[in-house]
Each structure stands twice: as structure tokens, then as C-alpha cells.
Design a protein around this motif. Structure first.
Motif, PDB file in Angstrom:
ATOM      1  N   GLN A  31      37.159  -2.557   1.172  1.00 14.04           N
ATOM      2  CA  GLN A  31      35.942  -3.203   0.672  1.00 14.04           C
ATOM      3  C   GLN A  31      34.809  -3.134   1.684  1.00 14.04           C
ATOM      4  O   GLN A  31      33.637  -3.227   1.325  1.00 14.04           O
ATOM      5  CB  GLN A  31      36.215  -4.675   0.328  1.00 14.04           C
ATOM      6  CG  GLN A  31      37.262  -4.864  -0.760  1.00 14.04           C
ATOM      7  CD  GLN A  31      38.645  -5.036  -0.165  1.00 14.04           C
ATOM      8  OE1 GLN A  31      38.965  -4.480   0.878  1.00 14.04           O
ATOM      9  NE2 GLN A  31      39.460  -5.822  -0.831  1.00 14.04           N
ATOM     10  N   GLU A  32      35.162  -2.974   2.977  1.00 13.62           N
ATOM     11  CA  GLU A  32      34.156  -2.926   4.023  1.00 13.62           C
ATOM     12  C   GLU A  32      34.007  -1.517   4.598  1.00 13.62           C
ATOM     13  O   GLU A  32      33.211  -1.307   5.514  1.00 13.62           O
ATOM     14  CB  GLU A  32      34.535  -3.885   5.163  1.00 13.62           C
ATOM     15  CG  GLU A  32      34.979  -5.269   4.728  1.00 13.62           C
ATOM     16  CD  GLU A  32      33.840  -6.076   4.125  1.00 13.62           C
ATOM     17  OE1 GLU A  32      32.665  -5.709   4.338  1.00 13.62           O
ATOM     18  OE2 GLU A  32      34.119  -7.065   3.432  1.00 13.62           O
ATOM     19  N   SER A  33      34.798  -0.563   4.087  1.00 13.33           N
ATOM     20  CA  SER A  33      34.766   0.812   4.592  1.00 13.33           C
ATOM     21  C   SER A  33      34.055   1.724   3.614  1.00 13.33           C
ATOM     22  O   SER A  33      33.750   1.344   2.476  1.00 13.33           O
ATOM     23  CB  SER A  33      36.192   1.325   4.840  1.00 13.33           C
ATOM     24  OG  SER A  33      36.844   0.576   5.834  1.00 13.33           O
TER      25      SER A  33
ATOM     26  N   THR B  96      28.778  -2.420   6.022  1.00 13.01           N
ATOM     27  CA  THR B  96      29.350  -3.692   6.474  1.00 13.01           C
ATOM     28  C   THR B  96      30.518  -3.498   7.440  1.00 13.01           C
ATOM     29  O   THR B  96      31.114  -4.473   7.882  1.00 13.01           O
ATOM     30  CB  THR B  96      29.836  -4.508   5.263  1.00 13.01           C
ATOM     31  OG1 THR B  96      30.752  -3.713   4.497  1.00 13.01           O
ATOM     32  CG2 THR B  96      28.666  -4.909   4.376  1.00 13.01           C
ATOM     33  N   ALA B  97      30.860  -2.238   7.751  1.00 13.39           N
ATOM     34  CA  ALA B  97      32.035  -1.974   8.587  1.00 13.39           C
ATOM     35  C   ALA B  97      31.898  -2.607   9.970  1.00 13.39           C
ATOM     36  O   ALA B  97      32.800  -3.292  10.452  1.00 13.39           O
ATOM     37  CB  ALA B  97      32.270  -0.472   8.702  1.00 13.39           C
TER      38      ALA B  97
ATOM     39  N   ALA C 289      29.845   2.863   4.728  1.00  8.32           N
ATOM     40  CA  ALA C 289      29.641   1.467   4.337  1.00  8.32           C
ATOM     41  C   ALA C 289      28.775   0.801   5.395  1.00  8.32           C
ATOM     42  O   ALA C 289      28.870   1.121   6.586  1.00  8.32           O
ATOM     43  CB  ALA C 289      30.982   0.750   4.216  1.00  8.32           C
TER      44      ALA C 289
ATOM     45  N   HIS D  97      36.738 -14.939   7.866  1.00 10.20           N
ATOM     46  CA  HIS D  97      36.518 -13.538   7.522  1.00 10.20           C
ATOM     47  C   HIS D  97      35.901 -13.401   6.142  1.00 10.20           C
ATOM     48  O   HIS D  97      36.068 -14.270   5.284  1.00 10.20           O
ATOM     49  CB  HIS D  97      37.840 -12.773   7.591  1.00 10.20           C
ATOM     50  CG  HIS D  97      38.569 -13.023   8.866  1.00 10.20           C
ATOM     51  ND1 HIS D  97      38.004 -12.782  10.082  1.00 10.20           N
ATOM     52  CD2 HIS D  97      39.793 -13.553   9.110  1.00 10.20           C
ATOM     53  CE1 HIS D  97      38.850 -13.132  11.027  1.00 10.20           C
ATOM     54  NE2 HIS D  97      39.937 -13.607  10.466  1.00 10.20           N
ATOM     55  N   PRO D  98      35.169 -12.310   5.907  1.00 12.11           N
ATOM     56  CA  PRO D  98      34.550 -12.102   4.590  1.00 12.11           C
ATOM     57  C   PRO D  98      35.592 -12.194   3.485  1.00 12.11           C
ATOM     58  O   PRO D  98      36.618 -11.536   3.521  1.00 12.11           O
ATOM     59  CB  PRO D  98      33.970 -10.692   4.707  1.00 12.11           C
ATOM     60  CG  PRO D  98      33.755 -10.492   6.176  1.00 12.11           C
ATOM     61  CD  PRO D  98      34.868 -11.228   6.842  1.00 12.11           C
TER      62      PRO D  98
ATOM     63  N   TYR E 233      32.170  -6.347   9.959  1.00 13.07           N
ATOM     64  CA  TYR E 233      33.544  -6.824   9.805  1.00 13.07           C
ATOM     65  C   TYR E 233      34.260  -6.812  11.158  1.00 13.07           C
ATOM     66  O   TYR E 233      34.960  -7.775  11.509  1.00 13.07           O
ATOM     67  CB  TYR E 233      34.295  -5.941   8.811  1.00 13.07           C
ATOM     68  CG  TYR E 233      35.760  -6.299   8.699  1.00 13.07           C
ATOM     69  CD1 TYR E 233      36.178  -7.300   7.831  1.00 13.07           C
ATOM     70  CD2 TYR E 233      36.727  -5.668   9.480  1.00 13.07           C
ATOM     71  CE1 TYR E 233      37.512  -7.664   7.736  1.00 13.07           C
ATOM     72  CE2 TYR E 233      38.060  -6.017   9.394  1.00 13.07           C
ATOM     73  CZ  TYR E 233      38.448  -7.013   8.528  1.00 13.07           C
ATOM     74  OH  TYR E 233      39.772  -7.365   8.446  1.00 13.07           O
TER      75      TYR E 233
ATOM     76  N   ILE F 293      39.710  -1.265   9.020  1.00 14.14           N
ATOM     77  CA  ILE F 293      38.760  -2.069   8.257  1.00 14.14           C
ATOM     78  C   ILE F 293      39.123  -1.976   6.780  1.00 14.14           C
ATOM     79  O   ILE F 293      39.340  -0.876   6.262  1.00 14.14           O
ATOM     80  CB  ILE F 293      37.328  -1.556   8.491  1.00 14.14           C
ATOM     81  CG1 ILE F 293      37.029  -1.525  10.000  1.00 14.14           C
ATOM     82  CG2 ILE F 293      36.313  -2.408   7.760  1.00 14.14           C
ATOM     83  CD1 ILE F 293      35.750  -0.798  10.358  1.00 14.14           C
TER      84      ILE F 293
END
Length: 282
Positions: A163-165, A186-187, A184, A113-114, A190, A160
Motif C-alpha cells: 500500500q505504501e510501495s 508515501t514509501a 509511491a 503506523h499508517p 512509512y 515497505i
């Protein structure tokens, strides 16, 4: 809530003001509260020695912004919710479509995971909303899907990380308060990472994620919103819950006071934090 207040008021000698607070104004050692009566819609003021805000992260921030107690546009972290339908290759043991409690949880802290972030998924059985979701996403084709397949679906629901929201932004404008959202980018990535990570374990249980029907609602659609900041500076003291922009006795005890927003169950955490603030700084 009203029934609970009716029970508590005489026992704890509470004076209940049935109205909506629209503005806070520090005066001397206390706070003047402008209140609109809920029934008569008339306006009045109440002076309190101390104010504790627990109206919910967004409503609390709106009140502070309307009162001019924040230095600029305020941001609240969001943990966007997502829904991943899971199709079971096995027939359900029970014929039911109204289960409201999670049947299973999936958690992990894998390195795939990131930034090595963890995830927490609640898996619910036979959600009747899947047919409507399928119709919305794939159109008339959904009508060709047998009802029994929907009964064999489960819902993997997760949040989520912030940081990814995206974020919810509350600004003070000339014409009032403006609430907007910043998405975001990147949601969705993720969510795809999480689904890939749990796919092998799901397969061993005869479960398969239907990627075409995975939904990531808009920012602010979940109730996991909190951590009040302005220009990335925290506005609520983590230890005491006090508003850092004023010496007035104003305490925040809801999600806006949290230093981070959880991706797992958040209600008990907020209750525990409010209780801690009350016991240590009440």
C-alpha cells in the motif's frame, strides 16, 4: 537447477526441454509452447496438456503478456526494501564483517503506523557495504569516518507494505514488451514512521539509526514482487492458481499468484502456495 533436473528426470520420468519459452497458445485441450533452444538458438514448438508457470513474478507476467493472454497493461505489487544503518554505542563482541544471517528481528503492530500496519525488520551485524553506501550518500566525508565505526554498524533491513510501495507495470507494445515502474510517494514517510516507532527500543540496546544514510531503493529492486492484476482486477484465481482470462490449462505458481505480497520472509510462503496448488489441483 540443471544438476537437480538431471537427478529428477530419470526418477520421475521427466522430459526436460532445454530452452526458453517465448509464447503460449491455447490449442484444443492443451497449450502450444514456442521455445527457443538455449544452445542452438533455433525455435521449435511443444504441445503440453498443462502448463505451470513459476518463472518469477515479472518473467511469468512478461510471458503471459507476450502471449496475448492478458487484457491490458499488467501491474505487480512491490514491497520496496529499505536499509537503515544502526550505529552501536558499544564495541562489537566479535571482530567480524561477513555475517550473512540476521542477528535479531524487530516486529510490531502499533497504532502509530499508517492504518495500523505492522512492520518486520531483520537486523544484520557489521555489514561491510556500509562504507560504500556512506561514500555514495555523503561523498568524501565518508573517508573521515573511522573504520571501527563501520564495524560497529548494524543493518536494519525491512520491506515497505504494498500500500505504501510502487508497482511494476508490464505492457504489450508494438515493438515488444515494456516494463516500467510507478513509484509511491508515501514509501519514505512509512520508513520514517517505522524508525520513529523503534527508536526507543533501539536506544535501550545502545543502537541509533543514522537517518542520513537510510536508503530506499527504486521500485522493483527487491524480490518481493507479486499479485498480478489488470485494472485492479486479479488475473490469477487465488484458490487454483489458474489464469482467469482463459480456459486453457495454464496455472501460475509463483509470486504472481499471491493475493498479497508479504513484508516478511516470502520464500516459504510461495513454496507452500505452490505445493498447495499442486496437491489440490494437480
Amino acid at each position: 537447477t540443471e544438476a537437480l533436473l538431471d537427478l529428477m528426470a530419470p526418477t520421475h520420468r521427466l522430459a526436460v526441454e532445454d530452452g526458453m519459452a517465448t509464447r503460449l497458445e491455447p490449442v484444443g485441450d492443451g497449450v502450444r509452447i514456442t521455445v527457443i533452444d538455449r544452445r542452438s538458438l533455433t525455435e521449435r514448438t511443444v504441445v503440453a496438456r498443462r502448463v505451470v508457470l513459476a518463472a518469477g513474478s515479472v518473467a511469468t507476467t512478461i510471458l503471459l503478456q507476450r502471449s496475448g493472454l492478458l487484457p491490458g497493461p499488467a501491474a505487480l505489487d512491490d514491497t520496496q526494501v529499505f536499509y537503515a544503518p544502526l550505529l552501536s554505542s558499544r564495541r562489537p563482541d566479535r571482530d567480524g564483517t561477513r555475517y550473512s544471517l540476521a542477528q535479531m528481528f524487530a516486529t510490531d503492530v502499533g497504532t502509530e503506523h499508517p492504518s495500523n500496519r505492522s512492520f518486520h525488520l531483520s537486523i544484520y551485524e557489521s555489514d561491510p557495504s556500509f562504507r560504500a553506501r556512506a561514500a555514495h550518500l555523503v561523498g568524501p566525508v565518508a573517508k573521515a569516518i573511522p573504520q571501527r565505526l563501520f564495524q560497529q554498524m548494524l543493518a536494519a533491513i525491512g520491506f515497505i507494505p504494498s500500500q505504501e510501495s510502487g508497482t511494476v507495470v508490464v505492457s504489450r507494445e508494438r515493438d515488444g514488451i515494456l516494463v516500467t515502474t510507478r513509484p509511491a510517494h508515501t514509501a519514505r514517510a512509512y520508513v520514517d514512521t517505522v524508525i520513529r516507532a523503534i527508536r526507543p527500543d533501539l536506544a535501550t540496546m545502545g543502537l541509533h539509526a543514522i537517518r542520513r544514510l537510510i536508503q530506499v531503493p527504486e521500485v522493483g529492486a527487491s524480490y518481493h514482487v507479486g499479485h498480478l492484476t489488470c485494472d485492479s482486477v486479479t488475473m490469477v484465481d487465488v484458490t487454483s492458481g489458474r489464469l482467469t482470462t482463459t480456459t486453457a490449462p495454464i496455472t501460475v505458481a509463483d509470486g504472481a499468484a499471491l493475493p498479497a505480497v508479504l513484508t516478511g520472509p516470502v520464500t516459504l510462503t510461495m513454496m507452500a502456495n505452490a505445493y498447495r496448488i499442486a496437491m489440490r489441483h494437480g
